[in-house]
Design a protein around this motif. Structure first.
Motif, PDB file in Angstrom:
ATOM      1  N   GLU A  73      78.846   7.711  30.790  1.00 24.24           N
ATOM      2  CA  GLU A  73      79.136   7.140  31.561  1.00 24.24           C
ATOM      3  C   GLU A  73      79.200   9.049  32.879  1.00 24.24           C
ATOM      4  O   GLU A  73      78.573   8.414  34.118  1.00 24.24           O
ATOM      5  CB  GLU A  73      79.998   6.449  32.224  1.00 24.24           C
ATOM      6  N   ARG A  74      79.808   9.233  32.685  1.00 23.02           N
ATOM      7  CA  ARG A  74      80.517  10.380  33.613  1.00 23.02           C
ATOM      8  C   ARG A  74      80.152  12.187  32.829  1.00 23.02           C
ATOM      9  O   ARG A  74      80.524  12.478  31.776  1.00 23.02           O
ATOM     10  CB  ARG A  74      81.975  10.873  34.462  1.00 23.02           C
ATOM     11  N   GLU A  76      79.892  14.883  33.193  1.00 22.71           N
ATOM     12  CA  GLU A  76      81.010  16.139  33.357  1.00 22.71           C
ATOM     13  C   GLU A  76      81.678  16.646  32.324  1.00 22.71           C
ATOM     14  O   GLU A  76      82.440  17.586  32.235  1.00 22.71           O
ATOM     15  CB  GLU A  76      81.507  16.268  34.926  1.00 22.71           C
ATOM     16  N   GLN A 121      85.702   4.148  33.497  1.00 22.85           N
ATOM     17  CA  GLN A 121      86.860   4.264  34.473  1.00 22.85           C
ATOM     18  C   GLN A 121      86.937   2.925  35.261  1.00 22.85           C
ATOM     19  O   GLN A 121      85.950   2.113  34.805  1.00 22.85           O
ATOM     20  CB  GLN A 121      85.385   5.666  35.235  1.00 22.85           C
ATOM     21  N   HIS A 143      85.345   8.968  42.217  1.00 22.61           N
ATOM     22  CA  HIS A 143      83.594   8.270  41.647  1.00 22.61           C
ATOM     23  C   HIS A 143      83.344   8.888  42.603  1.00 22.61           C
ATOM     24  O   HIS A 143      83.152   9.220  43.916  1.00 22.61           O
ATOM     25  CB  HIS A 143      84.022   7.185  42.080  1.00 22.61           C
TER      26      HIS A 143
END
Length: 162
Positions: A73-74, A76, A121, A143
């Protein structure tokens, strides 16, 4: 409420409806995003018994809720592989424990597929429903839309999901 939970791959006819839910709830905030983009994005969930997985709760034949277990989802933090997302309950059916039921089924299926930790999240800084269901806060990050979100994690490697 008794409901049946099925993967999107069992009911591909529901893809436009689920895409509509997601677009109405989140997608319309993304510049340049169209409903058709959301439908195409969900096509990755049209496969059986593997991740990514999108489950739909049905009350009889009426779709009432959905949730996803997906990858990254993220981006990084690439070590955070599995993510819960797209948890949605039709407004007319909220307050009946449907999100909890779909999430529990996703966790059980994820564990059966070898998933160990599931991240998410949420805009709820206190974790809301997810804290009650065993997720632990990790950090707050911005976000893409600029608002802060709480990143949370839950291990599903060995614990029962009920």
């Amino acid at each position: 409420m008794a409901c049946t939970i099925v993967p999107l791959s069992d009911r591909p006819d529901l893809l436009p409806l689920v895409a509509g839910w997601y677009f109405q709830e989140w997608g319309h905030h993304v510049p340049g995003m169209a409903l058709l983009d959301e439908q195409q994005r969900l096509e990755v969930f049209l496969q059986d018994d593997e991740l990514p997985l999108l489950l739909i709760a049905l009350d009889g034949e009426v779709p009432v809720a959905a949730a996803q277990l997906k990858f990254h989802e993220r981006t990084e933090r690439p070590e955070r592989l599995h993510w819960l997302g797209g948890v949605y309950v039709d407004p007319a059916h909220r307050g009946r424990g449907l999100a909890e039921k779909v999430i529990a089924e996703l966790l059980a299926r994820g564990r059966a597929l070898g998933v160990r930790d599931i991240y998410l999240q949420t805009e709820a800084d206190d974790g809301g429903l997810y804290r009650r269901l065993g997720w632990v806060p990790l950090e707050s990050v911005p976000h893409a839309a600029g608002m802060p979100v709480r990143i949370m994690v839950r291990s599903v490697a060995a614990d029962p999901v009920d």
